[in-house]
Scaffold this motif. Structure first.
Motif, PDB file in Angstrom:
ATOM      1  N   ARG A 137      12.957   0.464   3.231  1.00  0.00           N
ATOM      2  CA  ARG A 137      13.862  -1.066   2.773  1.00  0.00           C
ATOM      3  C   ARG A 137      14.116  -0.692   1.195  1.00  0.00           C
ATOM      4  O   ARG A 137      12.669  -0.654   0.626  1.00  0.00           O
ATOM      5  CB  ARG A 137      13.424  -1.918   3.510  1.00  0.00           C
ATOM      6  CG  ARG A 137      13.929  -2.765   2.740  1.00  0.00           C
ATOM      7  CD  ARG A 137      13.287  -3.949   3.955  1.00  0.00           C
ATOM      8  NE  ARG A 137      14.072  -3.997   5.048  1.00  0.00           N
ATOM      9  CZ  ARG A 137      13.522  -4.741   6.378  1.00  0.00           C
ATOM     10  NH1 ARG A 137      12.845  -5.986   6.135  1.00  0.00           N
ATOM     11  NH2 ARG A 137      14.140  -4.466   7.673  1.00  0.00           N
ATOM     12  N   ALA A 138      14.479  -0.978   0.169  1.00  0.00           N
ATOM     13  CA  ALA A 138      14.209  -1.030  -1.459  1.00  0.00           C
ATOM     14  C   ALA A 138      15.287  -2.073  -2.276  1.00  0.00           C
ATOM     15  O   ALA A 138      16.208  -2.348  -1.413  1.00  0.00           O
ATOM     16  CB  ALA A 138      14.529   0.407  -2.424  1.00  0.00           C
ATOM     17  N   VAL A 167       3.143   2.253   6.675  1.00  0.00           N
ATOM     18  CA  VAL A 167       4.601   2.419   5.515  1.00  0.00           C
ATOM     19  C   VAL A 167       4.087   2.253   4.956  1.00  0.00           C
ATOM     20  O   VAL A 167       2.395   2.090   4.807  1.00  0.00           O
ATOM     21  CB  VAL A 167       4.787   0.356   6.191  1.00  0.00           C
ATOM     22  CG1 VAL A 167       5.784  -0.161   5.117  1.00  0.00           C
ATOM     23  CG2 VAL A 167       4.922   0.436   7.756  1.00  0.00           C
ATOM     24  N   MET A 168       4.894   2.995   4.051  1.00  0.00           N
ATOM     25  CA  MET A 168       4.395   3.276   2.653  1.00  0.00           C
ATOM     26  C   MET A 168       4.927   2.854   1.502  1.00  0.00           C
ATOM     27  O   MET A 168       5.843   2.701   1.506  1.00  0.00           O
ATOM     28  CB  MET A 168       4.574   5.147   2.827  1.00  0.00           C
ATOM     29  CG  MET A 168       3.256   5.578   3.556  1.00  0.00           C
ATOM     30  SD  MET A 168       3.675   7.518   2.836  1.00  0.00           S
ATOM     31  CE  MET A 168       5.453   8.045   3.798  1.00  0.00           C
ATOM     32  N   ASP A 169       4.694   2.697   0.392  1.00  0.00           N
ATOM     33  CA  ASP A 169       4.448   2.175  -0.849  1.00  0.00           C
ATOM     34  C   ASP A 169       5.299   3.540  -1.552  1.00  0.00           C
ATOM     35  O   ASP A 169       5.235   4.592  -0.822  1.00  0.00           O
ATOM     36  CB  ASP A 169       4.053   1.667  -2.019  1.00  0.00           C
ATOM     37  CG  ASP A 169       4.489   1.077  -3.031  1.00  0.00           C
ATOM     38  OD1 ASP A 169       5.583   0.786  -3.564  1.00  0.00           O
ATOM     39  OD2 ASP A 169       3.728   2.129  -4.329  1.00  0.00           O
ATOM     40  N   VAL A 170       6.305   3.408  -2.498  1.00  0.00           N
ATOM     41  CA  VAL A 170       7.138   5.380  -2.693  1.00  0.00           C
ATOM     42  C   VAL A 170       6.962   5.308  -4.208  1.00  0.00           C
ATOM     43  O   VAL A 170       5.910   5.791  -4.130  1.00  0.00           O
ATOM     44  CB  VAL A 170       8.665   4.456  -2.605  1.00  0.00           C
ATOM     45  CG1 VAL A 170       9.497   5.880  -3.415  1.00  0.00           C
ATOM     46  CG2 VAL A 170       9.080   4.109  -1.368  1.00  0.00           C
ATOM     47  N   ILE A 220       9.353   4.103   4.602  1.00  0.00           N
ATOM     48  CA  ILE A 220       8.597   3.320   3.078  1.00  0.00           C
ATOM     49  C   ILE A 220       9.917   1.723   2.508  1.00  0.00           C
ATOM     50  O   ILE A 220      10.529   1.093   3.287  1.00  0.00           O
ATOM     51  CB  ILE A 220       9.132   4.686   2.280  1.00  0.00           C
ATOM     52  CG1 ILE A 220      11.228   4.610   2.234  1.00  0.00           C
ATOM     53  CG2 ILE A 220       8.817   5.700   2.295  1.00  0.00           C
ATOM     54  CD1 ILE A 220      11.531   6.368   1.777  1.00  0.00           C
ATOM     55  N   VAL A 221       8.883   1.292   2.342  1.00  0.00           N
ATOM     56  CA  VAL A 221       9.251  -0.641   2.064  1.00  0.00           C
ATOM     57  C   VAL A 221       8.658  -0.308   0.498  1.00  0.00           C
ATOM     58  O   VAL A 221       7.690  -0.083  -0.309  1.00  0.00           O
ATOM     59  CB  VAL A 221       8.705  -1.538   2.273  1.00  0.00           C
ATOM     60  CG1 VAL A 221       8.883  -2.764   2.300  1.00  0.00           C
ATOM     61  CG2 VAL A 221       8.505  -1.350   3.938  1.00  0.00           C
ATOM     62  N   SER A 222       9.850  -0.636  -0.496  1.00  0.00           N
ATOM     63  CA  SER A 222      10.200  -0.261  -1.672  1.00  0.00           C
ATOM     64  C   SER A 222       9.999  -1.532  -2.629  1.00  0.00           C
ATOM     65  O   SER A 222      11.416  -1.828  -2.656  1.00  0.00           O
ATOM     66  CB  SER A 222      10.623   0.971  -2.619  1.00  0.00           C
ATOM     67  OG  SER A 222      10.172   1.339  -3.794  1.00  0.00           O
ATOM     68  N   GLY A 223       9.629  -1.547  -3.732  1.00  0.00           N
ATOM     69  CA  GLY A 223      10.372  -2.085  -4.999  1.00  0.00           C
ATOM     70  C   GLY A 223      11.045  -1.746  -6.344  1.00  0.00           C
ATOM     71  O   GLY A 223      10.920  -1.866  -7.113  1.00  0.00           O
ATOM     72  N   GLY A 224      11.177  -0.262  -5.399  1.00  0.00           N
ATOM     73  CA  GLY A 224      11.871   0.377  -6.134  1.00  0.00           C
ATOM     74  C   GLY A 224      13.610   0.428  -5.706  1.00  0.00           C
ATOM     75  O   GLY A 224      14.335  -0.967  -4.926  1.00  0.00           O
ATOM     76  N   LYS A 245      18.546  -9.639  -2.152  1.00  0.00           N
ATOM     77  CA  LYS A 245      17.325 -10.075  -2.916  1.00  0.00           C
ATOM     78  C   LYS A 245      16.033  -9.376  -2.616  1.00  0.00           C
ATOM     79  O   LYS A 245      16.413  -8.280  -2.256  1.00  0.00           O
ATOM     80  CB  LYS A 245      16.918 -11.088  -0.741  1.00  0.00           C
ATOM     81  CG  LYS A 245      15.168 -11.577  -0.827  1.00  0.00           C
ATOM     82  CD  LYS A 245      15.307 -11.972   0.236  1.00  0.00           C
ATOM     83  CE  LYS A 245      13.702 -12.728   0.875  1.00  0.00           C
ATOM     84  NZ  LYS A 245      12.939 -13.034   2.116  1.00  0.00           N
ATOM     85  N   VAL A 246      15.702  -9.753  -2.983  1.00  0.00           N
ATOM     86  CA  VAL A 246      14.519  -8.960  -4.325  1.00  0.00           C
ATOM     87  C   VAL A 246      13.514  -8.319  -3.245  1.00  0.00           C
ATOM     88  O   VAL A 246      13.126  -9.302  -2.521  1.00  0.00           O
ATOM     89  CB  VAL A 246      14.144  -9.224  -5.263  1.00  0.00           C
ATOM     90  CG1 VAL A 246      12.647  -8.789  -5.286  1.00  0.00           C
ATOM     91  CG2 VAL A 246      14.346  -9.376  -7.165  1.00  0.00           C
ATOM     92  N   VAL A 247      13.453  -6.694  -3.066  1.00  0.00           N
ATOM     93  CA  VAL A 247      11.805  -6.497  -1.676  1.00  0.00           C
ATOM     94  C   VAL A 247      10.809  -7.297  -2.781  1.00  0.00           C
ATOM     95  O   VAL A 247      10.315  -6.254  -3.600  1.00  0.00           O
ATOM     96  CB  VAL A 247      12.000  -5.574  -1.446  1.00  0.00           C
ATOM     97  CG1 VAL A 247      11.041  -5.047  -0.732  1.00  0.00           C
ATOM     98  CG2 VAL A 247      13.286  -5.281  -0.612  1.00  0.00           C
TER      99      VAL A 247
END
Length: 406
Positions: A292-293, A182-185, A270-274, A310-312
């Motif tokens: 997911r973002a 699982v990666m950040d972007v 990929i799980v991003s706050g973007g 909802k915000v990630v």
């Protein structure tokens, strides 16, 4: 009268050539001994071959074996040593670990310091395997005799002092099993922050960058900071997102890591706050299984300055990791998380292995291990995969790797 040894250790050294091992074993076969242990290594064309064999029952047979081995070694132009063995001695402890050392460059002084730390922790180095020689140098040390917690503590200090990366992982069968990565972007999978690239189209890049940096250091609430930054994007045409996507640069080694580990059955998320308008396209391009973002709201072809749903955030990233692992039927211990910012901390903690990739200091301190070289595919060395194996798999698929500049 000295008691006869149960085993003999035979060590041959010299220039590597075809037939050394087979000739030596043929000589041992004529003597009727059993092979208890066998190891060999080739380093820059030099061979070291070690064999632990059962000792002949009587002195005459032992003398005959010694003479035969010495004659074989002489014919092969090899040096040989024969000494009493110690039997098939088990490792000193059930505590076993892989210690992966990465450097760019990796100086002899740094390796000396690492091995001193291992010894001071009461551990023994059973084997050293080179994982890569470029663009970083990497070695995997098989270590026994000390707990992973002690090794991590000792080696984290040395890694900081030497400016190198060190990962400590358990030596167990799970290291070879299927995993979920699982990666950040932003600033992990890709170079830079997407929200800042969009902000450039709104003329507020510097202001957004300042808030982003503070949020990644953990100084601001992520959701509040995200909504404040997105509000500044109001009025940006949705077509700007296409331009942003085309300008994205993957971090070096990203494609190599994904395609290599997909061949081995790994799953990626990929799980991003973007923003999903970008991450969904990245996932499709790279062959990533889950994404997911946050979703930017678009009305009449322009950004409204709001996000949909909802915000990630930090907690949502960890929840996504757990959800995907459950869907795949994998324990959390079979997950790897990679990230750089404060909003990745829960995800890194939830994973079996949390890797801080070129991360903020607080994130490096909290993660299981840190990688501070600019190559994402170095993560594979932590999994026991060598650069040679990666290139061989690419060559078989028709992918040519440029020759290194050494």
């Amino acid at each position: 009268m000295a008691e006869a040894p149960d085993t003999l250790l035979i060590t041959l050294t010299g220039r590597d050539r075809p037939g050394v091992t087979s000739s030596t074993l043929a000589t041992l076969a004529l003597a009727g001994v059993d092979v208890v242990d066998l190891e060999q290594i080739v380093l820059r064309g030099r061979l070291v071959l070690g064999l632990l064999v059962t000792a002949p029952a009587d002195a005459a047979s032992a003398d005959a074996l010694r003479t035969a081995i010495e004659e074989t070694a002489h014919a092969l132009e090899m040096s040989v040593e024969i000494e009493p063995g110690t039997g098939d001695t088990p490792r000193r402890s059930r505590e076993r670990a892989h210690v992966t050392v990465l450097g760019m460059p990796l100086k002899a002084a740094a390796m000396a310091a690492v091995t001193r730390r291992i010894a001071s922790a009461g551990a023994n180095i059973d084997q050293i395997v080179r994982m890569a020689r470029y663009p970083v140098t990497a070695f995997d040390l098989h270590v026994s005799g000390a707990s992973q917690e002690v090794l991590r503590t000792e080696l984290a200090v040395e890694a900081a002092a030497q400016g190198i990366d060190i990962a400590v992982q358990p030596e167990n069968i799970q290291r070879r099993g299927q995993k979920l990565i699982v990666m950040d972007v932003d600033s992990t999978l890709i170079d830079g922050e997407v929200i800042e690239m969009i902000a450039a189209h709104a003329g507020c890049e510097d202001e957004v960058a300042r808030v982003t940096e503070a949020a990644m250091r953990g100084e601001l609430d992520f959701e509040e900071s995200l909504r404040a930054r997105v509000a500044l994007l109001k009025g940006v045409p949705a077509s700007a997102l296409d331009q942003v996507y085309e300008s994205i640069q993957l971090n070096p080694g990203a494609r190599t890591m994904v395609r290599t580990l997909r061949r081995l059955g790994y799953r990626f998320a990929i799980v991003s706050g973007g923003f999903s308008q970008i991450t969904d396209r990245l996932a499709e391009d790279l062959g990533i299984h889950y994404a997911r973002a946050n979703e930017l709201e678009i009305v009449d072809g322009v950004l409204t300055g709001n996000v949909v749903g909802k915000v990630v955030d930090r907690a949502a990233k960890a929840e996504a990791l757990r959800e995907y692992a459950t869907e795949l039927g994998l324990p959390q211990s079979a997950t790897i998380a990679i990230g750089d910012g404060a909003n990745d901390l829960d995800m890194l903690a939830a994973a079996g292995l949390g890797v801080a990739y070129n991360a903020k200091p607080a994130v490096r301190a909290a993660a299981h291990t840190a990688v501070n070289v600019p190559y994402l595919d170095t993560i594979m060395y932590l999994l026991g995969i060598t650069r040679e194996e990666i290139e061989a798999a690419d060559a078989e698929a028709g992918i040519v790797t440029p020759a290194p500049v050494l």
